[in-house]
Design a protein around this motif. Structure first.
Motif, PDB file in Angstrom:
ATOM      1  N   LEU A   1       0.859  -1.263   0.022  1.00  0.00           N
ATOM      2  CA  LEU A   1       0.094   0.039   0.055  1.00  0.00           C
ATOM      3  C   LEU A   1       0.864   1.269  -0.083  1.00  0.00           C
ATOM      4  O   LEU A   1       0.491   2.320  -0.508  1.00  0.00           O
ATOM      5  N   ALA A   2       2.079   1.335   0.629  1.00  0.00           N
ATOM      6  CA  ALA A   2       2.902   2.181   0.708  1.00  0.00           C
ATOM      7  C   ALA A   2       3.282   2.944  -0.746  1.00  0.00           C
ATOM      8  O   ALA A   2       3.115   4.265  -1.080  1.00  0.00           O
ATOM      9  N   GLU A   3       3.484   1.764  -1.664  1.00  0.00           N
ATOM     10  CA  GLU A   3       3.858   2.203  -2.934  1.00  0.00           C
ATOM     11  C   GLU A   3       2.576   2.635  -3.675  1.00  0.00           C
ATOM     12  O   GLU A   3       2.690   3.689  -4.540  1.00  0.00           O
ATOM     13  N   THR A   4       1.806   1.965  -3.454  1.00  0.00           N
ATOM     14  CA  THR A   4       0.187   2.667  -4.030  1.00  0.00           C
ATOM     15  C   THR A   4       0.018   3.951  -3.583  1.00  0.00           C
ATOM     16  O   THR A   4      -0.408   4.815  -4.419  1.00  0.00           O
ATOM     17  N   PHE A   5      -0.072   4.136  -2.314  1.00  0.00           N
ATOM     18  CA  PHE A   5      -0.166   5.670  -2.042  1.00  0.00           C
ATOM     19  C   PHE A   5       0.812   6.633  -2.513  1.00  0.00           C
ATOM     20  O   PHE A   5       0.593   7.761  -2.687  1.00  0.00           O
ATOM     21  N   ARG A   6       2.114   6.259  -2.612  1.00  0.00           N
ATOM     22  CA  ARG A   6       3.039   7.094  -3.299  1.00  0.00           C
ATOM     23  C   ARG A   6       2.507   7.336  -4.351  1.00  0.00           C
ATOM     24  O   ARG A   6       2.962   8.507  -5.143  1.00  0.00           O
ATOM     25  N   GLY A   7       2.329   6.544  -5.371  1.00  0.00           N
ATOM     26  CA  GLY A   7       1.802   6.898  -6.776  1.00  0.00           C
ATOM     27  C   GLY A   7       0.439   7.697  -6.584  1.00  0.00           C
ATOM     28  O   GLY A   7       0.410   8.507  -7.410  1.00  0.00           O
ATOM     29  N   GLY A   8      -0.097   7.512  -5.634  1.00  0.00           N
ATOM     30  CA  GLY A   8      -1.553   8.315  -5.568  1.00  0.00           C
ATOM     31  C   GLY A   8      -1.109   9.786  -5.337  1.00  0.00           C
ATOM     32  O   GLY A   8      -2.108  10.864  -5.698  1.00  0.00           O
ATOM     33  N   LEU A   9      -0.309   9.825  -4.304  1.00  0.00           N
ATOM     34  CA  LEU A   9       0.432  11.286  -3.905  1.00  0.00           C
ATOM     35  C   LEU A   9       0.781  12.065  -5.153  1.00  0.00           C
ATOM     36  O   LEU A   9       0.621  13.000  -5.281  1.00  0.00           O
ATOM     37  N   ARG A  10       1.640  11.336  -6.003  1.00  0.00           N
ATOM     38  CA  ARG A  10       2.232  12.024  -7.129  1.00  0.00           C
ATOM     39  C   ARG A  10       0.934  12.415  -8.097  1.00  0.00           C
ATOM     40  O   ARG A  10       1.055  13.086  -8.969  1.00  0.00           O
ATOM     41  N   ALA A  11      -0.109  11.697  -7.844  1.00  0.00           N
ATOM     42  CA  ALA A  11      -1.290  12.136  -9.006  1.00  0.00           C
ATOM     43  C   ALA A  11      -2.156  13.300  -8.332  1.00  0.00           C
ATOM     44  O   ALA A  11      -2.986  13.819  -9.437  1.00  0.00           O
ATOM     45  N   VAL A  12      -1.850  13.635  -7.246  1.00  0.00           N
ATOM     46  CA  VAL A  12      -2.584  14.961  -6.836  1.00  0.00           C
ATOM     47  C   VAL A  12      -1.687  15.932  -7.133  1.00  0.00           C
ATOM     48  O   VAL A  12      -0.433  16.140  -6.769  1.00  0.00           O
ATOM     49  N   PRO A  13      -2.267  17.275  -7.995  1.00  0.00           N
ATOM     50  CA  PRO A  13      -1.333  18.217  -8.406  1.00  0.00           C
ATOM     51  C   PRO A  13      -0.888  19.050  -7.173  1.00  0.00           C
ATOM     52  O   PRO A  13      -1.463  19.226  -6.340  1.00  0.00           O
TER      53      PRO A  13
END
Length: 241
Positions: free
Chosen positions: A126-138
């Motif tokens: 989930l940490a890697e999933t969340f890291r990708g999600g954080l990058r998706a937020v401008p």
């Protein structure tokens, strides 16, 4: 010619269905708790992986690499067998031998070993999933929130996090299904109250291997479909706009 002489006795399996349902509830309990713990740990790990602190990045990277690149069974084994042995060894350095006193304060029963092991694994993925999600937020979202008077923490909590969870909702659903199926490895550390453990106990009593494990597979399938169907319903309700 092969002579396959096997008589199916489904009635025994269906009579044991209430026991298997009780085991399925334990399976679901472990999976839900492991996901909650995984989320609570995964978000800080994702932030630590992208932080400026070298020590935080090293800690997060080590956790993620171990969780994602070693078998989940190995992780459960290390928690069930390895951690108590290491802690006892550390205690021995100070001249304390709890086993000689008949006390095993480092014993972790199979339920908690499986729960901690799956939570550890979930946190890494989930940490890697969340890291990708954080990058998706401008980044402009944070700047806009700060310009409106939000503090850094409030901007992250109220603006960034909701958008991140929206971006990673479906991968989280997949991880939840994976957690449900992964609870079956608890049988290797003596867990006999979850669905797989109960099924194995019934199989040992009746020797109706195919019937019980086929029924258990069907129950796992139904649970997984309920989770994915519920997730789709939630996504339709929350992400319509």
């Amino acid at each position: 010619m092969f002579d396959i002489n096997y008589t199916f006795h489904w009635s025994q399996a269906f009579r044991a269905l209430p026991e298997m349902i009780d085991g399925a509830l334990i399976t679901l309990q472990i999976a839900v708790l492991s996901m909650i713990i995984g989320i609570l740990i995964g978000v800080p790990l994702a932030l630590a992986k992208g932080s400026q602190s070298r020590s935080l990045r090293l800690f997060a990277s080590t956790w993620i690499e171990v969780a994602r690149n070693t078998p989940a069974l190995f992780q459960v084994y290390m928690i069930y067998f390895g951690v108590p042995a290491v802690l006892q060894g550390v205690a021995s350095l100070f001249g304390v031998d709890f086993r000689a006193l008949g006390i095993n304060i480092f014993y972790l029963d199979s339920y908690w070993a499986v729960l901690v092991g799956i939570a550890f694994n979930n946190a890494g993925y989930l940490a890697e999933t969340f890291r990708g999600g954080l990058r998706a937020v401008p980044p402009t979202q944070t700047r806009a929130a700060r310009s409106l008077g939000f503090g850094a923490f409030d901007a992250f909590r109220l603006i960034v996090l909701p958008q991140m969870f929206r971006a990673v909702f479906h991968p989280m659903t997949n991880q939840m299904v994976w957690a449900i199926l992964m609870t079956s490895i608890g049988i290797f550390v003596g867990l006999n109250i979850d669905l797989t453990g109960v099924t194995q106990e019934l199989n040992a009593r009746t020797f109706r291997t195919f019937e019980f494990f086929a029924l258990a597979a069907a129950i796992y399938y139904v649970i997984a479909k309920i989770v994915t169907g519920g997730a789709r319903l939630i996504a339709w309700r929350l992400f319509r706009y």
